[in-house]
Design an enzyme around this catalytic site. Structure first.
Site, PDB file in Angstrom:
ATOM      1  N   THR A  21       1.707 -11.954 -12.459  1.00 45.61           N
ATOM      2  CA  THR A  21       1.085 -13.142 -11.859  1.00 45.61           C
ATOM      3  C   THR A  21       1.812 -13.585 -10.603  1.00 45.61           C
ATOM      4  O   THR A  21       1.264 -14.294  -9.774  1.00 45.61           O
ATOM      5  CB  THR A  21       1.095 -14.327 -12.844  1.00 45.61           C
ATOM      6  N   ASP A  55      13.736 -22.950 -14.106  1.00 43.46           N
ATOM      7  CA  ASP A  55      14.035 -21.792 -13.260  1.00 43.46           C
ATOM      8  C   ASP A  55      15.538 -21.707 -13.025  1.00 43.46           C
ATOM      9  O   ASP A  55      16.122 -22.544 -12.354  1.00 43.46           O
ATOM     10  CB  ASP A  55      13.283 -21.955 -11.925  1.00 43.46           C
ATOM     11  N   ASP A  77      27.765  -7.225   7.611  1.00 41.84           N
ATOM     12  CA  ASP A  77      26.634  -7.344   6.697  1.00 41.84           C
ATOM     13  C   ASP A  77      26.195  -8.795   6.668  1.00 41.84           C
ATOM     14  O   ASP A  77      27.032  -9.691   6.613  1.00 41.84           O
ATOM     15  CB  ASP A  77      27.049  -6.892   5.301  1.00 41.84           C
ATOM     16  N   SER A 131       5.693 -18.816 -11.592  1.00 37.08           N
ATOM     17  CA  SER A 131       6.505 -19.360 -12.667  1.00 37.08           C
ATOM     18  C   SER A 131       6.285 -20.866 -12.675  1.00 37.08           C
ATOM     19  O   SER A 131       5.686 -21.410 -11.736  1.00 37.08           O
ATOM     20  CB  SER A 131       7.980 -19.040 -12.443  1.00 37.08           C
ATOM     21  N   GLU A 145      17.359 -19.626  -6.332  1.00 38.39           N
ATOM     22  CA  GLU A 145      16.331 -20.337  -5.568  1.00 38.39           C
ATOM     23  C   GLU A 145      15.883 -21.581  -6.317  1.00 38.39           C
ATOM     24  O   GLU A 145      15.767 -22.670  -5.753  1.00 38.39           O
ATOM     25  CB  GLU A 145      15.105 -19.435  -5.320  1.00 38.39           C
ATOM     26  N   LYS A 175       4.704 -22.502  -9.298  1.00 34.20           N
ATOM     27  CA  LYS A 175       5.066 -22.139  -7.913  1.00 34.20           C
ATOM     28  C   LYS A 175       5.089 -20.615  -7.828  1.00 34.20           C
ATOM     29  O   LYS A 175       5.225 -19.925  -8.842  1.00 34.20           O
ATOM     30  CB  LYS A 175       6.418 -22.729  -7.505  1.00 34.20           C
ATOM     31  N   ASP A 228      31.052  -1.542   0.804  1.00 38.57           N
ATOM     32  CA  ASP A 228      31.543  -1.332  -0.552  1.00 38.57           C
ATOM     33  C   ASP A 228      30.778  -0.262  -1.312  1.00 38.57           C
ATOM     34  O   ASP A 228      31.290   0.318  -2.249  1.00 38.57           O
ATOM     35  CB  ASP A 228      31.553  -2.643  -1.342  1.00 38.57           C
ATOM     36  N   ALA A 288       6.016 -10.536 -13.028  1.00 40.68           N
ATOM     37  CA  ALA A 288       5.678  -9.710 -11.865  1.00 40.68           C
ATOM     38  C   ALA A 288       4.181  -9.584 -11.687  1.00 40.68           C
ATOM     39  O   ALA A 288       3.690  -9.403 -10.572  1.00 40.68           O
ATOM     40  CB  ALA A 288       6.309  -8.330 -12.001  1.00 40.68           C
TER      41      ALA A 288
END
Lengths: 687, 569
Positions: A386, A352, A315, A389, A356, A400, A523, A384
């Site tokens: 627009t 944030d 994976d 953030s 990321e 961004k 898993d 979600a």
């Protein structure tokens, strides 16, 4: 075992693998005598034959002494033949002993407290019931401080569970109803909250019970290769039986009356007692080495298959990459200064808390930026609708988000955005990364390059695997472009993009159709069919119950990179087996040169020319060979338990190295060993 | 020893191997039912056979069916030949008027020719009629050779197959190998040999007056026709008692060279045919290399052993103390050494010198070459089949040392294959050593033995080694035409032939059903110097381990006795 650059040292390893201490040694010694029972030796024809010869030699020695002859030589031979059998038994029991010690510590964790059986759902009526009386499908309540009595599925509630009894990891994990984390294991302890658990395994066949049985080797069956090797060894034993029995007639023809004790000694020296004595120890030690890295195999067959694996399905997330996309660069839009762009990136990410976002702060911090959240600022979380953030502070708004969302914010379209900007966005997308645009107010500032970062050392690791003859295939849900870029960077041989569980299953079947053996780990409950189909299916201990039952191994550390170590353990076990067999057979040449002249030299003095080792007397020669034959088993026990080191070089290089050590070494070593023993027993006046 | 001698050995061994290459490609085409340039002539004949026997040559048989056909055919051949031998007196082409042979000799001889052994407890020119030689024995020379080839064809298909069940059609393999390979080659060789002076006629004998005036009766026979297949089919049974040492059977150095090459050519051809049919040319080249290396070493040892001054002759003060007893002075040392190695390395058994008269080490080596399993190159097909079994065993033991469960030519080696490989291996010492030991303890068992001591034991061992290995050459020194020897040698030939054949077919049956694995860099390399070295080591160590004790009391002690007897004088 080679070192793992990004693997884990088994946390519970030391606990499970058991130790070699005085107590285990003493127990193994006792077991060695118990195993003298011929019924227990039935599966091991070589050692059984040795024991039969030892019995005959003992009777023969007794008769010699009874008739007043000097029986010292016959007694010495008989004793060393018994020692040969005992040493072989000892090798097996010492290997088993390590598992037994581990099993004892597991057994101690089995609960004796009563389970709380829910008899009336509505009123919450609970009846204390002994764990062994629980039936499949019954529902029990487990509260903070309780030990979960059996394996089950959480049907209601969330709890933190301490699974140290199974995994050795003391930090509790969250288990909750629904999803892939709903399975609980008997023997683990609920630390906080409560859960309702539906019983999924019968008492006596829980994961813990199976684990104890496996560790102890109670239901250990011979693996296919072990059976084939046993057939070969039995065949060789028969061949030498023919050679030795017919020698009686040939000697009689030549006017030589052979002493049956000596003939028996010759027979035992020729049959492959070394590998015969160590074969099962090698197999048990292989399982034991897996335990040391905290992997439980359901059968020795699975360990053997691990050595044969040709294709490794890995994976992407967690195995090849860290699993989170990380910021690697900030590229300014045309006309924007680089430091301003970076500052804007920082501003948009101050509030944030996603991985990321944190990676952007990390990137900036490495370049010397101060990353304090300014006073009186308003953090705008990602929405979600627009798809943006950011933060509003000091009268400015920093945002961004997805490239098209930011372009819309700055009043541009895909076509009238600056060409240079568009090129950068394209480049990032093509390389498998994610472009994230930044704006200050209505001004386009630049692009952040988010990237799935490949773990360091992975490429080198895969190169090693390739040398071992293993093909690696990366499995990912990413689109083909992203997948290809990461595959190239990690150096895998192939990849499967946008993979569904069905795709995985199909891929495994395809590979197997081409005559390849496949290993994978998984898993999720939806991994179960693929885990069952794979030749080596490693389920994560934290994973779904279905996955754990489908795989033939369970990784207690739930570390998907472990599959590489598993392959190495499998190979190591096979190499050890082959090395000891080769050594054992090569030994025979020297033994002939010790015993054959000794047998015949009285009547045919010309055969003294074959006594190339210059052994003192016929008696000392034969006794030396028998002693060497016995001692070599003890000498090689550590090697059998530890295993021959596996090196990730090509098969040719590995073969020439091992042939040199165990083939040529096996030819030469006994010449030296027998000579030394002969000198010693001559000096001691024993023969 | 001189360089011409070494060159002669190299030339004989090398040419046989080199000729085997193109013939092997042809043989593989025949096995695979590909087209050949002989089709226009032979195809109708082939079809005629199938039509006559009601056989569908394209129906692939499972190993049991294939094995049952093979056994049935050989049993039929045995009964027919046995009857022919017993009834010889009333059958035609019997100018000498030989009577039917005794039951035990008929049993021994019929088994001997059906098993491709050609052990001869009789002297050909004084026992067998032309009819028996041509119709009975020569027929078996062809079909027993084809039977061996069929084994290799079936095994090659098993390694080539991927999860299949059939290993080919025995009748097709038998007919095609005989018709397309053995018959044309034998015709060409026989005609060539006649041209070179080998006798071919149906007379009983010619009476001549010798130079010193005495009159002598010299037997003649249809020699060339039987000689060709005797060599090409790796049979070895000569028309004349002294075999290829007879001037009518081997008149010149040229016929000696050609017939020597013919001993091994089709054995090697079967190697290369196997490689092509099993899609394993490189791997089989490695097996051939291992084989030729051991064979060349064997020939070298014999040459060196024979070229040493014989201690007894030195002690007697003879000027050129080389042992020439039993050697053809027309051909010399090197030619005897090369032939002795070739005939024992293959399961041929023809001789151009008497092996019993070789020096102890030379004789011991010719015995050891048979004990190594008749794989150098052995009989047509039977040699490569057992060589593959040896490779399987080598891969099985050493292959583990690369960290994988072993596979050979893409087929996993598991318990079943090892089981049958061990059966094929085990029966050889069981028969060789078992019957030898039994003869020692049997009342009157040793009565036929002319020589006492170590040499006598060598003769005894050699006889049962030769019979079990289906070689057919003899050390001499035994009057073998007595019931005990005829019976035990006959049983040894049967065991040594059919147990390994059934075991190899069982391996083929199990291999063909397995998936063909793709090789990877982690797979044990079965080509190249390392593997060849490994294989040579396994063959020699395995062979030596089985027979070293017995050899120590035979040729080895005799060697030291020969040395000592002289130094004592």
């Amino acid at each position: 075992m080679s070192t793992m650059e990004f693997g884990t040292e088994g946390k519970g390893g030391a606990r499970l693998a058991g130790g070699l201490n005085v107590a285990t040694l003493a127990r193994a010694l006792g077991d060695a005598f118990v195993k003298l029972d011929p019924r227990k030796l039935f599966g091991n024809p070589v050692i059984l034959a040795t024991e039969l010869v030892a019995v005959l030699a003992t009777i023969s020695a007794a008769i010699a002494i009874g008739s007043g002859a000097n029986g010292a030589f016959a007694v010495a031979i008989a004793l060393w033949l018994w020692a040969t059998v005992l040493f072989a038994n000892f090798a097996e029991s010492i290997a088993e002993g390590r598992g037994k010690a581990a099993a004892d510590s597991l057994r101690a964790t089995r609960t004796t407290t009563k389970a709380k059986l829910i008899v009336d759902e509505k009123q919450g009526l609970v009846v204390p019931t002994p764990a062994h009386e629980l039936g499949l499908g019954q529902v029990i309540l487990v509260e903070a401080g309780d030990v979960i009595p059996v394996d089950g599925e959480i049907i209601e509630g969330v709890a933190s569970v301490n699974e140290a009894a199974i995994t050795g990891e003391s930090a509790p994990v969250i288990r909750e109803s629904g999803g892939d984390r709903s399975a609980v294991t008997g023997g683990t302890t609920v630390v906080s909250d409560w859960i309702k658990v539906c019983v999924t395994s019968r008492p006596g066949s829980t994961f813990l019970d199976r684990m104890i049985a496996m560790v102890e080797g109670a239901d250990r069956r011979k693996t296919p290769n072990e059976i084939a090797l046993a057939v070969l060894l039995a065949g060789l034993t028969l061949i030498f039986l023919i050679a030795v029995v017919t020698l009686l007639a040939f000697a009689a023809y030549s006017g030589i009356a052979l002493d049956p004790v000596v003939l028996g000694a010759l027979f035992v020296c020729l049959i492959p007692t070394t590998i015969g004595g160590l074969l099962s120890a090698v197999g048990i030690a292989g399982m034991d080495r897996l335990l040391k890295v905290n992997v439980l195999a359901t059968s020795g067959r699975a360990v053997e298959a691990a050595g044969d694996v040709d294709t490794l399905l890995l994976d992407k997330t967690g195995t090849i990459t860290f699993g989170n996309r990380m910021a690697t660069e900030v590229i300014p839009a045309p006309g924007i200064r680089e430091d301003l762009a970076l500052r804007a990136a920082v501003m948009t990410s101050l509030g944030d808390e996603t991985p990321e976002g944190r990676s952007i702060i990390e990137l900036a911090r490495n370049k010397g930026f101060i990353t304090e959240v300014p006073a009186d600022s308003v953090i705008i979380p990602f929405s979600a609708s627009t798809r943006l953030s950011g933060i509003d502070t000091e009268g400015k708004s920093w945002r961004k988000g997805a490239v098209d969302a930011i372009l819309k914010l700055t009043g541009k379209t895909d076509t009238d955005a600056p060409a240079q900007f568009r090129q950068v966005v394209d480049r990032i997308a093509r390389s498998g990364g994610t472009p994230l645009a930044i704006a200050e107010g209505k001004t386009l500032i630049g692009v952040i390059h988010l990237k799935d970062v490949v773990k360091p050392g992975v490429a080198a690791r895969f190169a090693d695997l390739r040398k071992m003859g293993l093909r690696t295939v990366m499995i990912t849900g990413d689109n083909p472009v992203t997948a290809a870029a990461i595959a190239a960077e990690a150096g895998v041989d192939d990849f499967l993009a946008e993979a569904t569980p069905e795709d995985k299953l199909r891929l495994i079947r395809e590979e197997q159709g081409k005559g390849r053996l496949v290993a994978m780990c998984g898993d999720g409950a939806n991994d179960a069919p693929a885990l069952a189909q794979a030749d080596v299916g490693v389920a994560m201990q934290t994973g779904a119950q279905a996955a754990r039952e489908a795989g033939n191994m369970v990784d207690l550390d739930s570390d998907p990179t472990k599959v590489i170590e598993i392959v190495e353990v499998g190979k190591q076990m096979l190499i050890t087996r082959g090395a000891l067999t080769t050594f054992s057979i090569a030994n025979d040449v020297a033994k002939y040169f010790a015993i054959i002249p000794a047998l015949f030299v009285v009547v045919l003095p010309q055969l003294q020319a074959l006594n190339v080792m210059g052994l003192t007397s016929p008696e000392s020669a034969i006794l030396s060979a028998v002693i060497f034959n016995a001692l070599i088993i003890v000498t090689l026990i550590p090697l059998a338990l530890r295993g021959v080191k596996y090196r990730a070089v090509g098969a040719g290089a590995l073969l020439s190295r091992n042939l040199l050590i165990y083939g040529l070494g096996g030819l030469v070593a006994p010449f030296i060993g027998i000579k030394i023993i002969d000198v010693a027993i001559t000096a001691l006046g024993l023969a | 020893m001189n360089w011409q001698g070494w060159a002669e050995i190299a030339l004989t061994l090398g040419l046989a191997l080199a000729l085997g290459w193109p013939l092997g490609i042809f043989m593989s085409r025949v096995w695979n039912k590909e087209s050949t340039w002989l089709d226009p002539v032979l195809k109708p004949v082939e079809r005629g056979f199938y039509a006559l026997a009601g056989i569908d040559p394209n129906k692939s048989q499972g190993w049991l069916g294939y094995g049952a056909s093979l056994i049935a055919f050989n049993l039929f051949g045995f009964v027919l030949l046995y009857a022919m031998l017993r009834l010889q007196g009333i059958l035609p082409f019997n100018p000498q008027g030989f009577a039917g042979v005794s039951p035990d000799l008929a049993f021994n001889t019929a088994v001997s020719f059906v098993t491709n052994t050609n052990w001869q407890s009789y002297g050909g020119e004084t026992t067998m009629s032309h009819f028996t030689q041509m119709v009975g024995l020569t027929t078996q020379n062809f079909v027993s050779a084809a039977t061996g080839a069929a084994i290799a064809a079936a095994l090659a298909r098993a390694f080539a197959g991927n999860r299949e069940s059939g290993i080919g059609n025995f009748w097709a393999d038998l007919v095609r190998t005989t018709l397309y390979v053995l018959l044309p080659l034998s015709i060409v060789l026989a005609v060539a040999l006649i041209g070179m002076g080998v006798v071919q006629n149906f007379a009983a004998s010619v009476s001549v007056t010798t130079l010193d005036g005495a009159s002598q009766t010299i037997s003649v026979a249809p020699t060339a026709s039987q000689l060709a297949i005797k060599q090409l089919g790796i049979n070895g049974g000569g028309i004349f008692n002294v075999n290829s040492a007879h001037p009518f059977e081997n008149p010149s150095p040229l016929t000696n060279l050609i017939t020597a090459i013919a001993i091994n050519t089709l054995g090697w051809a079967a190697f290369f045919a196997f490689g092509r049919s099993a899609f394993a040319r490189k791997e089989i080249r490695a097996l051939a290399t291992a084989g030729i290396l051991i064979l060349a070493a064997g020939a070298g040892v014999i040459y060196v052993a024979e070229a040493q001054p014989a201690p007894a002759l030195v002690a007697a003060g003879i000027e050129n103390p080389i042992n020439m007893e039993g050697k053809e002075t027309r051909f010399g040392l090197a030619s005897t050494a090369a032939w002795a190695a070739q005939t024992t390395g293959a399961s041929n058994g023809s001789v151009n010198g008497m092996h019993g008269s070789l020096m102890p080490l030379g004789g011991g080596m010719s015995m050891l070459l048979m004990m190594l399993g008749e794989i150098l190159p052995g009989g047509i097909g039977s040699g490569i089949a057992i060589m593959v079994v040896m490779a399987v065993l080598s891969v099985f033991v050493a292959g583990l040392m690369v960290g994988r469960t072993p596979d050979y030519l893409g087929k996993k080696i598991e318990a079943r294959e090892i089981q049958f490989a061990m059966v094929a291996l085990l029966v050889v010492p069981l028969s060789t050593l078992g019957f030898s030991a039994l003869t020692v303890v049997w009342p009157d068992g040793l009565a036929s033995l002319f020589n006492p001591g170590a040499h006598g034991l060598s003769e005894l061992l050699y006889a049962f080694t030769s019979a079990t290995a289906n070689n057919g050459s003899a050390f001499g020194g035994i009057s073998a035409n007595v019931p005990w020897w005829n019976t035990t040698l006959g049983l040894a030939m049967l065991l040594g032939r059919f147990i390994p054949i059934v075991a190899v077919l069982a391996i083929a049956g199990s291999m063909v059903a397995k998936p063909k694995l793709a090789p990877s860099t982690g797979t044990l390399p079965t080509t190249g110097a390392l593997f060849i070295g490994l294989l040579v080591g396994v063959i020699i160590i395995l062979g030596a381990l089985q027979y070293f004790p017995a050899l120590a009391l035979g040729p080895i002690v005799e060697h030291f006795q020969v040395l000592e007897a002289v130094s004592a004088n």
